[in-house]
Scaffold this motif. Structure first.
Motif, short mmCIF file in Angstrom:
data_model
loop_
_atom_site.label_atom_id
_atom_site.label_comp_id
_atom_site.label_asym_id
_atom_site.label_seq_id
_atom_site.Cartn_x
_atom_site.Cartn_y
_atom_site.Cartn_z
N GLY A 127 0.85 -1.19 0.00
CA GLY A 127 0.00 0.00 0.00
C GLY A 127 0.89 1.23 0.00
N ILE A 128 0.54 2.19 0.87
CA ILE A 128 1.36 3.40 1.02
C ILE A 128 1.58 3.63 2.50
N GLY A 129 2.80 3.96 2.86
CA GLY A 129 3.18 4.19 4.25
C GLY A 129 4.63 3.78 4.40
N CYS A 130 5.23 4.04 5.56
CA CYS A 130 6.61 3.61 5.78
C CYS A 130 6.73 2.13 5.49
N SER A 131 5.80 1.36 6.09
CA SER A 131 5.82 -0.10 5.96
C SER A 131 5.80 -0.54 4.51
N LEU B 95 -2.04 2.05 -4.16
CA LEU B 95 -2.50 3.26 -3.49
C LEU B 95 -2.67 2.96 -2.01
N HIS B 96 -2.85 4.02 -1.24
CA HIS B 96 -3.04 3.85 0.20
C HIS B 96 -4.27 2.97 0.45
N GLY B 97 -4.06 1.84 1.09
CA GLY B 97 -5.17 0.96 1.45
C GLY B 97 -5.59 -0.05 0.40
N GLY C 250 1.62 -3.93 4.23
CA GLY C 250 1.37 -2.51 4.47
C GLY C 250 1.19 -2.25 5.95
N GLY C 251 0.78 -1.03 6.26
CA GLY C 251 0.68 -0.64 7.66
C GLY C 251 -0.70 -0.88 8.24
N ASP C 252 -0.82 -0.58 9.54
CA ASP C 252 -2.11 -0.73 10.21
C ASP C 252 -3.08 0.33 9.73
N GLY C 253 -2.59 1.53 9.43
CA GLY C 253 -3.47 2.57 8.89
C GLY C 253 -3.93 2.18 7.51
N ASP C 254 -2.99 1.80 6.70
CA ASP C 254 -3.23 1.36 5.33
C ASP C 254 -4.27 0.22 5.28
N GLY C 255 -4.06 -0.77 6.12
CA GLY C 255 -4.88 -1.97 6.04
C GLY C 255 -6.19 -1.89 6.82
N GLY D 122 -7.56 1.14 8.04
CA GLY D 122 -8.27 2.38 7.76
C GLY D 122 -8.90 2.27 6.39
N LEU D 123 -8.25 2.85 5.40
CA LEU D 123 -8.81 2.80 4.05
C LEU D 123 -9.04 1.38 3.56
N GLY D 124 -8.19 0.46 4.00
CA GLY D 124 -8.25 -0.89 3.43
C GLY D 124 -9.19 -1.83 4.15
N ASN E 164 2.18 -3.50 12.16
CA ASN E 164 1.29 -2.78 13.08
C ASN E 164 2.08 -1.98 14.10
N ASN E 165 2.22 -0.68 13.84
CA ASN E 165 2.93 0.17 14.81
C ASN E 165 1.97 1.09 15.57
N GLN E 166 0.69 0.84 15.40
CA GLN E 166 -0.35 1.58 16.13
C GLN E 166 -0.26 3.09 15.94
N ILE E 167 0.28 3.50 14.82
CA ILE E 167 0.41 4.93 14.54
C ILE E 167 0.55 5.11 13.03
N TYR E 168 0.27 6.30 12.55
CA TYR E 168 0.60 6.60 11.16
C TYR E 168 2.03 7.15 11.14
N GLY E 169 2.95 6.40 10.56
CA GLY E 169 4.35 6.81 10.54
C GLY E 169 4.63 7.85 9.47
N LEU E 170 4.33 7.50 8.24
CA LEU E 170 4.76 8.34 7.12
C LEU E 170 4.18 9.75 7.14
N THR E 171 2.96 9.87 7.69
CA THR E 171 2.38 11.22 7.78
C THR E 171 2.68 11.85 9.14
N LYS E 172 3.59 11.22 9.87
CA LYS E 172 4.20 11.80 11.08
C LYS E 172 3.32 11.84 12.30
N VAL F 240 -11.70 7.12 -9.50
CA VAL F 240 -10.80 8.13 -10.08
C VAL F 240 -9.38 8.03 -9.54
N GLU F 241 -9.24 7.81 -8.24
CA GLU F 241 -7.89 7.77 -7.68
C GLU F 241 -7.06 6.68 -8.37
N ALA F 242 -7.70 5.53 -8.59
CA ALA F 242 -6.98 4.42 -9.20
C ALA F 242 -6.75 4.64 -10.69
C1 LIG Z 1 -5.70 8.50 -0.28
C2 LIG Z 1 -4.58 8.86 0.59
N1 LIG Z 1 -4.82 9.43 1.77
C3 LIG Z 1 -3.80 9.77 2.57
C4 LIG Z 1 -2.51 9.54 2.19
C5 LIG Z 1 -1.40 9.98 3.08
N2 LIG Z 1 -0.78 8.86 3.80
C6 LIG Z 1 0.39 8.34 3.40
S1 LIG Z 1 0.94 7.14 4.40
C7 LIG Z 1 -0.39 7.33 5.44
C8 LIG Z 1 -0.54 6.54 6.70
C9 LIG Z 1 0.39 5.46 6.84
O1 LIG Z 1 0.17 4.84 8.05
P1 LIG Z 1 0.31 3.29 8.20
O2 LIG Z 1 -0.46 2.60 7.17
O3 LIG Z 1 0.01 2.93 9.60
O4 LIG Z 1 1.83 3.02 7.84
P2 LIG Z 1 3.18 3.43 8.53
O5 LIG Z 1 3.63 4.67 7.81
O6 LIG Z 1 2.90 3.67 9.96
O7 LIG Z 1 4.05 2.29 8.27
C10 LIG Z 1 -1.23 8.31 4.96
C11 LIG Z 1 -2.47 8.72 5.66
C12 LIG Z 1 -2.29 8.94 0.93
N3 LIG Z 1 -1.07 8.67 0.47
N4 LIG Z 1 -3.33 8.60 0.16
#
Ligand SMILES: Cc1ncc(C[n+]2csc(CCOP(=O)(O)OP(=O)(O)O)c2C)c(N)n1
Ligand code: SF4
Lengths: 287, 581
Positions: A46-50, A65-67, A89-94, A96-98, A118-126, B282-284
């Motif tokens: 997905g999208i995130g540090c993970s 894409l994210h999720g 992917g991350g916990d937010g990724d999976g 939240g959106l996912g 699972n780091n119980q936080i959103y890493g990449l968005t700080k 759209v995003e995809a």
């Molecule tokens: C549609 C969309 N919304 C928001 C973002 C911004 N975004 C990038 S990473 C992220 C959260 C990542 O958190 P997590 O999945 O927990 O992964 P971590 O970075 O902690 O490994 C968000 C909200 C994005 N890239 N795309």
């Protein structure tokens, strides 16, 4: 295949001490010991540090894409069911959106392995709160004094409830167990989930290595452990606090989605010949 | 009166088989040398409401309709109230007096009012839907449409032997009942040719689906949304026979991501939805563009905004589809205007998607997607599959996004030896790598960004050249040039014929592919145009703004219709006259 075959000439950009390094190492080990064919493996993130893990591994990868790693992985698997498909992917990724995709992918029992960092936080968005953040967790979006007031999602419980056929929880600090669980998950025919507890050293100052270390306990040492028993697994999954069981919670075999499709009983879709398809019959049906 | 068309309309609430009655008549005509056009109108309701099926018959091909009715078959009072004022002088109105009261002052003089005991001709315990067979029997008796042709169609339509027999029997009984008491009837105006070459009765969504199967599409995923869904149900129904997998996804977001995954893995894939579902995708769409993964999507437009009018037509998603997504990237937007274009251009768009590795959108609407037309079988011999630049194992090192003069780089498919790479939604370099935290990458980031954007747009010249983007109809130096897109085509062509018969000279520029916009071809036509008239099914003249942005041309006149119904040739003719005289 040797471990170095998986490496790419890029240095990961995770913060020093991030749990993602441990997951990265473990995954490479598991893939090496399973002797996975890297040409036949697809990693969907997905999208995130993970999710950056895909940037550093020399298999086929699709950074989605994210999720959205799971629906993309589903498309890959249905197009070519001979591939080994891993989503990550991350916990937010999976969660939240996912989340919707997670529920339905589990329900479908498609043969995909899913590793959640699972780091119980959103890493990449700080440092915002995540669906798995503990009650009271103070984050950028849930400031003190209240902190997080929403009940956290327990990934293992969630996975068990929606029909995943392999469910485990691991801690990145226990590498031996993590590698072994990854091997089992990848080998499992069906949807396999590992909730991997992974410290974020930059933004989660509560759920640290030490915090986890003090709590995690091998599940097989717990009384009444039986990975064939869903009810038991759910009871263990309820433990989150002083004791957090890690290991294989539950495994069962159920026909996979792709096995239920006659179209996939022979060749993968991607290998079918597509020249000169005869549509006469379809046209005649409309006369 | 010189009759070149004969129009039957059946109206009643859902459950009477209104649409099947219409399609039986149309199919019978198709098998007997005639041509038909079938328009279904129905509310977004499961029960009740007014469903109507209009069948227009002719001795030559037709792709439009007029609401001037020669035969009105009523299954409900509402149907009479709605359609009484659309009757042609001398029309036949068939109804069951126990359910429908006819107000004779509301029908034109000379209308033949024919009460028939439709409901009571159904045997005890028979289904309400069988009333349409009684209706067809009476229809044949009153109009002279050969009864046997209807029976022959029923024999192939109803697969269940018992149901088939029961319906044929009802048809036959009512036919004889009417014939015995018949004092006056109207003769059907066209000859039937028993040995004619059969034609298909096919709608836009069927044509697209069949083209996808022909093009080797093996995967489809989607989430139901009228009027896009029937592509999905067609593929679910008929695809498996061709080794195609259809997956109903949990939502449109999942659907399009599954399509992208499958396409990345080397399988041709198609999705279909309507505006609301497309909005979620759209995003995809941007992801497919960034990762250069071929994608074919259908957006069958309905009324909007939001949930809008689920079962009615509109052409209001054009600007949205042409610009959908953050950032910028080239895409292909096809707006087929008729069944042949639905078929041949859909086949072509799979080749274009593979060749240019860009998202491709087929923009139709409820009217085109859902209206059925007589169509001779498609000629398929010359259709060839082109999969574009594919990676061959020898080339090492392999760069998935290698900068080439035409912007197109070779695709490797998972499983191929030596083709490992990352496909990513991030802006990336030639190997697909992105990391702003990587020192070397960060240094080069502005250059990588420019290169990657230029690479996407380097594809444009070849795309523009290859795509058959416009079609032109009528005399080159006509007094008026109509500019339009999509399903308005049929009504415009018929209006032009009417105009020609009155010595009014009109020509027509059809924009077939709206993105990339066919600037040169359009300008050539515009240079010759004396006056221009834009015709569109929306409120804000969306093609007009695209035309202006690309060519600077502002059309002299516009004719916009956004009342949820398709254009009629007669109203286009009226507009032509208004503009010219
Ligand atoms: C549609 C969309 N919304 C928001 C973002 C911004 N975004 C990038 S990473 C992220 C959260 C990542 O958190 P997590 O999945 O927990 O992964 P971590 O970075 O902690 O490994 C968000 C909200 C994005 N890239 N795309
Ligand atoms: S922010 Fe957290 S999760 Fe991201 S790399 Fe740093 S430590 Fe790891």
């Amino acid at each position: 295949m040797a471990a170095h075959d998986i490496n790419l000439p890029y240095v990961p950009t995770w913060c020093a001490g991030c749990g993602d390094y441990g997951i990265f190492m473990a995954l490479k080990k598991a893939m090496t010991s399973l002797n996975l064919d890297l040409e036949q493996t697809v990693l969907a993130t997905g999208i995130g540090c993970s999710s950056k893990i895909g940037q550093y591994m020399n298999t086929y990868r699709i950074e989605t894409l994210h999720g959205r790693s799971l629906p993309v992985a589903t498309g890959v698997k249905l197009a070519n069911h001979n591939l080994t498909v891993i989503a990550e992917g991350g916990d937010g990724d999976g969660m939240g959106l996912g989340m919707g995709h997670f529920v339905h992918t589990a329900r479908r029992n498609i043969d995909i392995t899913y590793f959640i960092h699972n780091n119980q936080i959103y890493g990449l968005t700080k440092g915002q709160s995540s669906p798995t953040s503990d009650l009271g967790a103070v984050t950028k979006f849930t400031p003190a004094p209240l902190g997080n007031v929403e009940h956290p999602i327990n990934i293992v419980k969630m996975a068990l409830n929606v029909g995943a056929t392999f469910v485990a929880r691991a801690f990145v600090g226990n590498s031996t167990q993590l590698v072994s669980l990854m091997e089992q998950a990848i080998s499992h025919p069906g949807f396999a989930v590992i909730d991997i507890l992974q410290p974020c050293v930059s933004f989660n100052h509560t759920n640290t290595y030490q915090w986890y270390q003090q709590r995690v306990k091998p599940i097989e040492e717990m009384e009444g452990y039986d990975p064939a028993d869903l009810e038991k697994a759910l009871t263990f999954a309820g433990l989150w606090g002083e004791q957090i069981p890690i290991g294989l919670y539950y495994q069962t075999l159920r026909p996979t989605f792709q096995d239920s499709l006659p179209q996939l009983s022979h060749q993968p879709l991607a290998k079918q010949k597509i020249d000169n398809i005869d549509i006469t019959n379809l046209m005649q049906k409309l006369y | 009166m010189n009759k070149s068309y004969y129009t039957c309309l059946f109206g009643g609430e859902a459950g009477y088989g209104v649409m099947s009655a219409g399609s039986i008549i149309a199919k019978g005509a198709n098998r007997s040398g005639l041509w038909s056009f079938v328009v279904n109108e129905y509310p977004s309701l499961i029960q009740g409401g007014l469903n109507s099926c209009l069948v227009r018959l002719s001795d030559k091909p037709i792709t439009a309709y007029e609401e001037t009715i020669d035969f009105l078959g009523l299954f409900s009072q509402q149907a009479f109230d709605c359609y009484a004022d659309k009757l042609n002088p001398g029309a036949i109105v068939l109804y069951d007096a126990t359910t429908t009261k006819i107000d004779a002052t509301k029908v034109p003089e000379g209308t033949l009012l024919c009460p028939v005991a439709l409901a009571s001709s159904i045997p005890k315990g028979g289904a309400k839907i069988m009333i349409n067979s009684a209706m067809l029997g009476a229809f044949a008796a009153f109009t002279g449409y050969p009864k046997q042709i209807l029976i022959d169609v029923m024999k192939t339509e109803f697969h269940n032997e018992k149901i088939q027999q029961e319906n044929i029997q009802i048809l036959d009984e009512v036919y004889h009942l009417v014939m015995e008491t018949l004092s006056s009837s109207k003769t059907f105006p066209f000859p039937f040719e028993p040995k004619a070459e059969p034609k298909m009765l096919i709608n836009g969504n069927e044509a697209i689906s069949i083209a996808a199967i022909k093009a080797g599409c093996k995967f489809s995923a989607g989430y139901p949304m009228t009027p896009g869904s029937s592509v999905l149900s067609y593929l679910a129904d008929h695809g498996a026979e061709y080794g195609l997998v259809f997956k109903q996804a949990e939502d449109e977001i999942a659907a399009i991501n599954m399509l992208i995954g499958a396409s990345f893995a080397g399988t041709r894939a198609i999705g279909s939805t309507s505006g609301g579902g497309f909005a979620l995708m759209v995003e995809a769409l941007g992801f497919a563009a960034q990762a250069e993964i071929p994608l074919v999507m259908v957006n069958a437009q309905r009324g909007g905004p939001s949930t809008g009018l689920p079962t009615r037509t509109a052409q209001a998603d054009l600007n949205f589809v042409v610009h959908a997504s953050q950032g910028e990237f080239p895409r292909i937007v096809l707006a087929p205007g008729d069944i042949e274009e639905c078929f041949y251009e859909t086949f072509r768009i799979f080749n274009l998607a593979d060749t240019y590795q860009v998202p491709c959108i087929i923009l139709t609407d409820k009217f085109l997607a859902d209206s059925s037309v007589s169509q001779l079988p498609f000629a398929t011999e010359s259709l060839t599959i082109e999969r574009g630049k594919l990676f061959e194992a020898k080339e090492q090192p392999y760069l998935r996004y290698e900068n080439t003069p035409d912007g197109i780089s070779a695709r490797a498919i998972p499983g191929q030896v030596g083709g490992r790479h990352i496909a990513t939604s991030y802006t990336h370099g030639e190997d697909g790598f992105y990391s702003s935290g990587n020192k070397e990458y960060a240094l080069n980031e502005p250059m990588v960004t420019v290169n990657s954007m230029d690479k996407l747009y380097n594809k444009l010249p070849a795309m523009e050249k290859e795509i058959p983007a416009i079609k032109f109809y009528g005399p080159p130096n006509a007094d008026l040039t109509i500019i339009a897109w999509g399903s308005t085509k049929g009504a415009i062509l018929e209006a032009m014929e009417l105009a020609a018969s009155q010595n009014i000279s009109v020509n027509f520029l059809q924009i077939l592919y709206i993105s990339p916009f066919p600037i040169t071809a359009t300008e050539l036509v515009l240079q010759q145009a004396k006056k221009t008239l834009l015709i569109e099914g929306n409120k804000t003249a969306q093609l007009g703004s695209i035309l202006r942005a690309n060519t600077g041309h502002k059309t002299d006149y516009t004719f916009l219709k956004y009342n949820s119904r398709a254009f009629l040739p007669s109203e286009i003719l009226a507009k032509i006259k208004e503009v010219l005289f």
